[in-house]
Scaffold this motif. Structure first.
Motif, short mmCIF file in Angstrom:
data_model
loop_
_atom_site.label_atom_id
_atom_site.label_comp_id
_atom_site.label_asym_id
_atom_site.label_seq_id
_atom_site.Cartn_x
_atom_site.Cartn_y
_atom_site.Cartn_z
N ILE A 3 76.87 38.79 -60.64
CA ILE A 3 78.18 39.24 -60.18
C ILE A 3 78.58 38.35 -59.02
CG2 ILE A 3 79.50 41.09 -59.09
CD1 ILE A 3 77.65 43.07 -60.58
N TYR A 4 79.74 37.75 -59.13
CA TYR A 4 80.34 36.96 -58.07
C TYR A 4 81.29 37.92 -57.35
CZ TYR A 4 83.38 33.41 -55.94
OH TYR A 4 84.12 32.65 -55.07
N ASN A 5 80.92 38.31 -56.13
CA ASN A 5 81.66 39.31 -55.38
C ASN A 5 82.49 38.64 -54.29
OD1 ASN A 5 82.01 42.29 -54.57
ND2 ASN A 5 81.41 41.30 -52.66
N THR A 7 84.84 39.74 -51.15
CA THR A 7 85.32 40.81 -50.30
C THR A 7 86.43 40.25 -49.43
OG1 THR A 7 83.12 41.82 -50.29
CG2 THR A 7 84.67 42.53 -48.58
N SER A 56 86.96 44.74 -52.62
CA SER A 56 85.88 43.98 -53.22
C SER A 56 86.26 43.73 -54.68
CB SER A 56 84.57 44.77 -53.17
OG SER A 56 83.58 44.16 -53.98
N GLN A 58 84.75 42.13 -58.10
CA GLN A 58 83.48 41.74 -58.70
C GLN A 58 83.72 41.12 -60.06
OE1 GLN A 58 81.10 45.29 -58.66
NE2 GLN A 58 80.94 45.29 -56.44
N TYR A 59 83.35 39.85 -60.18
CA TYR A 59 83.51 39.11 -61.42
C TYR A 59 82.13 38.95 -62.06
CZ TYR A 59 87.90 37.76 -59.15
OH TYR A 59 89.12 37.77 -58.50
N THR A 60 81.98 39.38 -63.29
CA THR A 60 80.69 39.32 -63.97
C THR A 60 80.60 38.04 -64.81
OG1 THR A 60 80.60 41.72 -64.07
CG2 THR A 60 79.16 40.53 -65.58
N ARG A 94 82.22 35.69 -49.69
CA ARG A 94 81.74 35.74 -51.06
C ARG A 94 80.23 35.93 -51.09
NH1 ARG A 94 85.79 32.54 -49.83
NH2 ARG A 94 87.62 32.56 -51.17
N GLU A 96 76.82 36.46 -54.02
CA GLU A 96 76.34 36.44 -55.40
C GLU A 96 75.30 37.54 -55.55
OE1 GLU A 96 74.80 32.53 -56.07
OE2 GLU A 96 76.70 31.58 -55.60
#
Length: 105
Positions: A3-5, A7, A56, A58-60, A94, A96
């Motif tokens: 997950i590329y988070n 915030t 936030s 969150q890109y999976t 960011r 990970e």
């Protein structure tokens, strides 16, 4: 799975425009890179001393190689768009995250 988070704390003076831009433009552009299977946007329910509203996103993505390709091929351009439309109105950091276990009832 990673997950590329991202915030983000966004200034309240541009909050509504930014939120619309995120939902209608930025997140779809991130997904259009083909490097993320889905995105989840959440509001952080903590009041920040500096003000603003925190989110936030969150890109999976499936693996490190795919995330590195995003960094190399897309990140600079997509990050620049946010600065172009909302200069000096947000702070972002960011992280990970590695998915260790996901349970669905």
């Amino acid at each position: 799975m990673l997950i590329y988070n991202v915030t983000i704390n966004i200034d309240e003076s541009v909050h509504d425009n930014w939120l619309l831009w995120m939902q209608e433009t930025h997140i779809p552009e991130m997904l259009a890179t083909g490097k993320f299977s889905h995105a989840k946007m959440t509001k952080v329910l903590v009041e920040e001393e500096m003000g603003g509203v925190t989110y936030s996103i969150q890109y999976t993505t499936k693996d490190r190689i795919t995330l590195e390709a995003y960094y190399k091929e897309d990140a600079e351009r997509l990050r620049a768009d946010a600065q172009k439309y909302f200069p000096n109105k947000f702070v972002a950091f960011r992280t990970e995250l590695e998915v260790i276990n996901q349970q669905i009832p």
